[in-house]
Design an enzyme around this catalytic site. Structure first.
Site, mmCIF file in Angstrom:
data_model
loop_
_atom_site.group_PDB
_atom_site.id
_atom_site.type_symbol
_atom_site.label_atom_id
_atom_site.label_comp_id
_atom_site.label_asym_id
_atom_site.label_seq_id
_atom_site.Cartn_x
_atom_site.Cartn_y
_atom_site.Cartn_z
ATOM 1 C CE LYS A 54 -3.951 -2.255 2.164
ATOM 2 N NZ LYS A 54 -4.722 -2.525 3.378
ATOM 3 C CD GLN A 98 -4.024 -4.902 6.236
ATOM 4 O OE1 GLN A 98 -3.803 -3.870 5.642
ATOM 5 N NE2 GLN A 98 -4.650 -5.924 5.677
ATOM 6 C CG ASP A 121 -10.407 -0.692 4.843
ATOM 7 O OD1 ASP A 121 -10.233 -0.955 3.634
ATOM 8 O OD2 ASP A 121 -9.787 -1.252 5.758
#
Length: 287
Positions: A54, A98, A121
């Site tokens: 990322k 994460q 997200d």
């Protein structure tokens, strides 16, 4: 006739180049690049690699990025404090923690702590709710990537029967709303569905996110259907550990009109949609 292969890698490269150009314009207009903060709370090598990728993707399109690696024993209050510091940081437009997170951390609490307009997200309850009622919001990256794949490959959805195999919060549930926005008729299947293969055979567009390697075989696919394989599984084959999807690709490509592979399909699109969400969030923050 073999299926058209929906090439997620090539599509991701194309979209990232579009994001890179838009980022150059954003930087000229606002004097700073979009910023993404990624927090990892574990020592898992695969997660570390994913976070590192990322960061590289941010570099590729010209974003500012921060990666914070915390020990798996980090108390929840410390993680919340870090998230709140990024909420206040004007250089950060997107925040991602994460997952999966360690068992002692309540993921729902962490998702609620992230400011909704920095929740790239798409897991904050406000974003989930706004998606359901058709309001502007940040959308979960994997289903957003699936819709973008279907759109750019000009797969018709209006009035078509779409079947989703899988009902997770990350993929299946947001996928319902995105397909409804495109005026598809949507059926959701799961492990308790009676005659799952039969339901799959009804699909003009079949999206499989069930978490079982090569679970969907050729006899579960309607001839001429479009198949999107969201699965990522690792199995031993010929003495090697290989990645396969939730669809038996070699069989399915002989039946379907179009199909995404795994690897090389949805995976590259997920991180690309994370970049797209971050750019969108940055635009909101400078209004």
């Amino acid at each position: 006739m073999p299926a058209t292969i929906i090439d997620g890698k090539a599509l991701a490269r194309q979209i990232r180049e579009e994001i890179r150009r838009d980022t150059e314009i954003f930087l000229r207009e606002h004097g700073r690049p979009p910023g993404l903060a990624v927090i990892l709370v574990r020592d898992d090598p695969a997660s570390k690699t994913y976070v590192r990728n990322k960061g590289r993707a941010c570099d590729e399109v010209g974003f500012f990025s921060r990666q914070e690696h915390l020990p798996a024993t980090t108390p929840q209050k410390d993680l919340i404090a870090l998230v709140e510091s990024f909420n206040r940081d004007a250089s950060i437009d997107g925040i991602l923690v994460q997952h999966p997170m360690p068992k002692h951390i309540d993921e729902a609490t962490i998702f609620r702590t992230i400011e909704s307009q920095k929740d790239v997200d798409g897991f904050h309850p406000l974003n989930v709710g706004n998606l359901c009622i058709g309001q502007e919001c940040l959308i979960s990256c994997t289903p957003l990537g699936v819709i973008e794949m279907l759109r750019r490959y000009e797969v018709p959805l209006l009035g078509k029967r779409a079947v989703i195999a899988g009902r997770s919060n990350i993929v299946g549930k947001p996928m319902i709303q995105l397909l409804l926005r495109e005026h598809a008729t949507v059926t959701v299947c799961h492990s308790r569905t009676v005659d799952l293969p039969g339901e799959c055979r009804n699909a003009d567009v079949l999206i499989v996110a069930i978490g079982k390697p090569e679970f969907v075989r050729a006899d579960s696919i309607k001839p001429g259907a479009t198949v999107i394989d969201v699965g990522t599984n690792f199995i031993e084959r010929d003495g090697k550990n290989v990645q396969v999807g939730d669809v038996a690709f070699e069989e399915a490509k002989e039946i379907a009109a179009a199909i995404s592979p795994s690897p090389g399909g949805v995976g590259p699109m997920t991180i690309t949609m994370l970049l797209s969400n971050t750019l969108q969030a940055a635009r909101w923050h400078v209004k």
